[in-house]
Each structure stands twice: as C-alpha cells, then as structure tokens.
Design a protein around this motif. Structure first.
Motif, PDB file in Angstrom:
ATOM      1  N   LEU A 190     -12.095  10.605   5.756  1.00 18.26           N
ATOM      2  CA  LEU A 190     -12.429   9.966   4.472  1.00 18.26           C
ATOM      3  C   LEU A 190     -13.214  10.877   3.539  1.00 18.26           C
ATOM      4  O   LEU A 190     -13.370  10.567   2.367  1.00 18.26           O
ATOM      5  N   THR A 191     -13.719  11.990   4.053  1.00 18.44           N
ATOM      6  CA  THR A 191     -14.481  12.881   3.173  1.00 18.44           C
ATOM      7  C   THR A 191     -13.628  14.045   2.659  1.00 18.44           C
ATOM      8  O   THR A 191     -14.113  14.900   1.934  1.00 18.44           O
ATOM      9  N   GLU A 192     -12.355  14.072   3.075  1.00 14.70           N
ATOM     10  CA  GLU A 192     -11.452  15.122   2.587  1.00 14.70           C
ATOM     11  C   GLU A 192     -10.762  14.629   1.317  1.00 14.70           C
ATOM     12  O   GLU A 192      -9.987  13.665   1.381  1.00 14.70           O
TER      13      GLU A 192
ATOM     14  N   HIS B  41     -14.158  -1.594   6.045  1.00 15.17           N
ATOM     15  CA  HIS B  41     -14.634  -0.201   6.031  1.00 15.17           C
ATOM     16  C   HIS B  41     -15.785   0.002   7.022  1.00 15.17           C
ATOM     17  O   HIS B  41     -16.944  -0.266   6.717  1.00 15.17           O
ATOM     18  N   TYR B  42     -15.398   0.504   8.224  1.00 20.35           N
ATOM     19  CA  TYR B  42     -16.380   0.752   9.288  1.00 20.35           C
ATOM     20  C   TYR B  42     -16.630   2.243   9.517  1.00 20.35           C
ATOM     21  O   TYR B  42     -17.549   2.599  10.246  1.00 20.35           O
ATOM     22  N   ALA B  43     -15.801   3.108   8.940  1.00 22.70           N
ATOM     23  CA  ALA B  43     -15.946   4.539   9.239  1.00 22.70           C
ATOM     24  C   ALA B  43     -17.287   5.058   8.723  1.00 22.70           C
ATOM     25  O   ALA B  43     -17.660   4.813   7.575  1.00 22.70           O
TER      26      ALA B  43
ATOM     27  N   GLY C  92     -17.542   9.225   1.983  1.00 23.17           N
ATOM     28  CA  GLY C  92     -16.436   8.505   2.632  1.00 23.17           C
ATOM     29  C   GLY C  92     -16.162   7.186   1.933  1.00 23.17           C
ATOM     30  O   GLY C  92     -15.001   6.792   1.756  1.00 23.17           O
ATOM     31  N   THR C  93     -17.201   6.509   1.528  1.00 26.33           N
ATOM     32  CA  THR C  93     -17.019   5.219   0.836  1.00 26.33           C
ATOM     33  C   THR C  93     -16.477   5.456  -0.571  1.00 26.33           C
ATOM     34  O   THR C  93     -15.560   4.751  -1.018  1.00 26.33           O
TER      35      THR C  93
END
Ligand code: NAD
Length: 328
Positions: A61-63, A84-86, A108-109
């Motif tokens: 999610l951070t890419e 959204h749990y990551a 990520g969010t």
C-alpha cells in the motif's frame, strides 16, 4: 456458480484480517485480500484461496505504482465493503523503526483512499462502506478510564512509541476527508487489544502470545516491562470479529463516526502473567525490567456507543480465551 458479493480486506493475511476473511467466507461472501506479507502469512488464508473463496494479491500500500492495481481490483470486484487493516502493528516496531511505522501507517491509508477515489470515477453508483482499523493507542494516557470516543486523542512528539498513534490519527482524518469528498460512508474502529490464535508471539508480536511463547520456551521467572501494574483490556478475536460484523451489518448502524471496539474488562499485566503461568502449572514469579519509555498506565474502553447499535453482548472470558491459545 452463485454470484457472490465481494469484500476487500487490506492486511487480510495478518492476524485480525485473516479472521475477518474467514468470517466473510463462512457467511457466503468472497474476499479480495491485499497484503505485502510484512507480518502477515499466506498460510493464514491459503485454505480460503484453495476453496476459491479468496483472491490474494501481494501488493504494498505504500508503493505509488501499486495504487493503479488496487484501483483496478476495486473496479473488477466492486467490493461492497472495504476493510482497511493493513499496517505495521507490534509495539516493539514503534520503538525500533518509528519512521517506518509513521510512513507505512499513514501513507498506506492515503494511497488506499486515492485508489478508491480513482475506482469510484469509473464505476457508476459505487458506494462501498469504508472501515478503518484504528487504535486505542490514540487515547495515549487516557484522560478518563473507561475511555469514550469523544475523549481526547493526542501524541507526544518526544515519544517514538507514538509513531503508531500519530499515523493512525492522520489515517482517521484521511479516511474521513476522502470519503466525505466522494460521498462514501465510513466508520473508524478504535480497537483495544485483541488476542487469539494466529497472533505473532515474537518480540515484535503482542503481549499475550509473547508471554505464551516465552513460557513455552522455558523463561522463568517471566520478564515484564515496568512494575506490572499497567492495565490493558483484552478482547478475544472471536468476539472482535462478531462485534465488528454485527456492527457493520446492523440496520441501526450510524456511519461517518468512530466506535471503540473492545472488551471493557481491565486487568494488570502482572495479573495477566499470573493467569498465563498458572495455565502452565507454574508458580507465578516475575523479573521486572526497565519500563518502556512512554508506555501508558491504563487502557479500557467505554463501549456504550457500540452496544447502542449491536445490543447487549456476552464476551468470552479471559480464562476461556487464554485456553484457545494452549497447544493441544
Ligand atoms: N491486534 C490488536 O490488538 C490491534 C489493536 C488496535 C488496532 N489494531 C489494528 O488492526 C489492524 C490489524 O492488526 P493485526 O494485529 O492483525 O496486525 P498484523 O500485523 O497481523 O496485520 C497487519 C497486516 O498488514 C500487512 N501490511 C503491513 N504493511 C503493509 C503494506 N505496506 N501493504 C500491504 N500490507 C501491509 C501485514 O503484512 C499484516 O498482514 C492494524 O491496522 C492494527 O493497527 C490491532
């Protein structure tokens, strides 16, 4: 094949996410799971994939480059709920790699929300519910215990531990602002300590499985950070999943707001250690280590807001819950 509805779970190979995935599959939904396997494990969800009830995509999610793929997945499966749990979870990470914790847990969010915005542009009348897994750490050292949703959340710049809380607070804001902008309903869950099977028991895990692990590996006396008088309130994963799903499927659900989610039974870490040692037939004995910097003394939720939606709830007792972790 029946045309099933999809739900998207980020962090779905992790502890809570994989238990949530299991619930949805058991209740005839299909799940799309995104995870970079930082702490999650494929084995947690392999059976769901093999049964054809889960789709897994190893994405980060951070890419920035992965946003497009996430948006495409949303367009393809049109999940009616996005959970959204990551995140990077595990207290020791907050101390050892705080910059990474802030980055992953906020960026990520943001990127997930950007993917949702992009997907919504191409799917007409698409209105998924967005659920964000936030944390009780946002209350820092709470002003009131039990703590209500309207109690103050704050962070201390001088405490690396608060890398986790600050990113979760920023994320709460991202979820609210982006959903507001594209007219989606959202809820934020401030989750209080969850425990249960599949939870990581290393030093980068959580206190209950870590105690189990250390005792099983012969640690005696049991080492505790600080004097053991700190309190926490632990909820068994089965209760966590049951309460969350009752909430999101309730006709009475009020969206665009925050809910505390936890068990309000408060216990000191020393008493927790005593109870676990007794499960292993050990006479409780402790070695007290230097306290972790910036640790919080008490934590217990006021869950009246949640109960006003889902009704009275009977929790699994800590005694019974701990038994689910004992290897047979
Ligand atoms: N377990 C608890 O007691 C607790 C309490 C409060 C809040 N929460 C929140 O609930 C969520 C789940 O917690 P958990 O205990 O299951 O943790 P977990 O580590 O088991 O699950 C998080 C998952 O996110 C994945 N992940 C991490 N970074 C990622 C990235 N950049 N891209 C994609 N996936 C990524 C991990 O691999 C892991 O599978 C987290 O957001 C956590 O902050 C948990």
């Amino acid at each position: 094949m029946m045309n099933k509805q999809y739900v998207l779970i980020t962090g779905g190979a992790g502890f809570i996410g994989s238990h949530m995935a299991e619930w949805y599959v058991n209740n005839n939904y299909q799940v799309v799971i995104i995870d970079n396997l930082f702490r999650g494990k494929l084995e947690n969800i392999q059976h769901l994939i093999d049964q054809g009830n889960a789709v897994f995509e190893k994405l980060d999610l951070t890419e920035y480059d992965d946003i497009k793929q996430i948006a495409e997945l949303i367009v393809k499966y049109k999940p009616f709920q996005i959970l959204h749990y990551a995140a990077i979870n595990g207290t020791q990470y907050f101390y050892d790699t705080p910059e990474k914790v802030v980055e992953v847990n906020s960026l990520g969010t943001l990127y997930l929300m950007k993917a949702i915005v992009a997907a919504k542009k191409t799917v007409s009348n698409y209105k998924p519910l967005v659920l964000f897994a936030s944390t009780s750490e946002n209350y820092c050292e709470p002003f009131n215990v039990p703590t209500k949703e309207e109690d103050l959340t704050y962070f201390r710049l001088e405490q690396d531990r608060d890398s986790y809380a600050v990113a979760k607070m920023v994320s709460e804001f991202y979820v609210k602002l982006y959903c507001q902008k594209i007219d989606l309903d959202w809820i934020v869950l401030r989750i209080f300590n969850v425990y249960g099977p599949k939870m990581v028991g290393t030093k980068y895990g959580q206190v209950i499985p870590e105690f189990f692990n250390r005792i099983e590996n012969g640690e005696y006396p049991l080492k505790i950070f600080g004097n053991g008088r700190h309190t926490r309130s632990f909820i068994h994963i089965n209760d966590h999943v049951e309460m969350t799903t009752r909430l999101v499927f309730s006709d009475k659900l009020v969206t665009n707001t925050v809910y505390n989610l936890g068990n309000d039974y408060e216990i000191s870490i020393k008493e927790l250690g005593e109870r676990i040692m007794k499960k292993f037939n050990k006479v409780p004995k402790f070695e007290f280590l230097e306290e972790r910097e910036g640790d919080h003394l008490r934590r217990s939720p006021d869950i009246s807001k949640l109960l006003s939606i889902i009704g009275e709830y009977e929790f699994i007792s800590l005694e019974d819950g701990l038994d689910t972790l004992i290897k047979k």
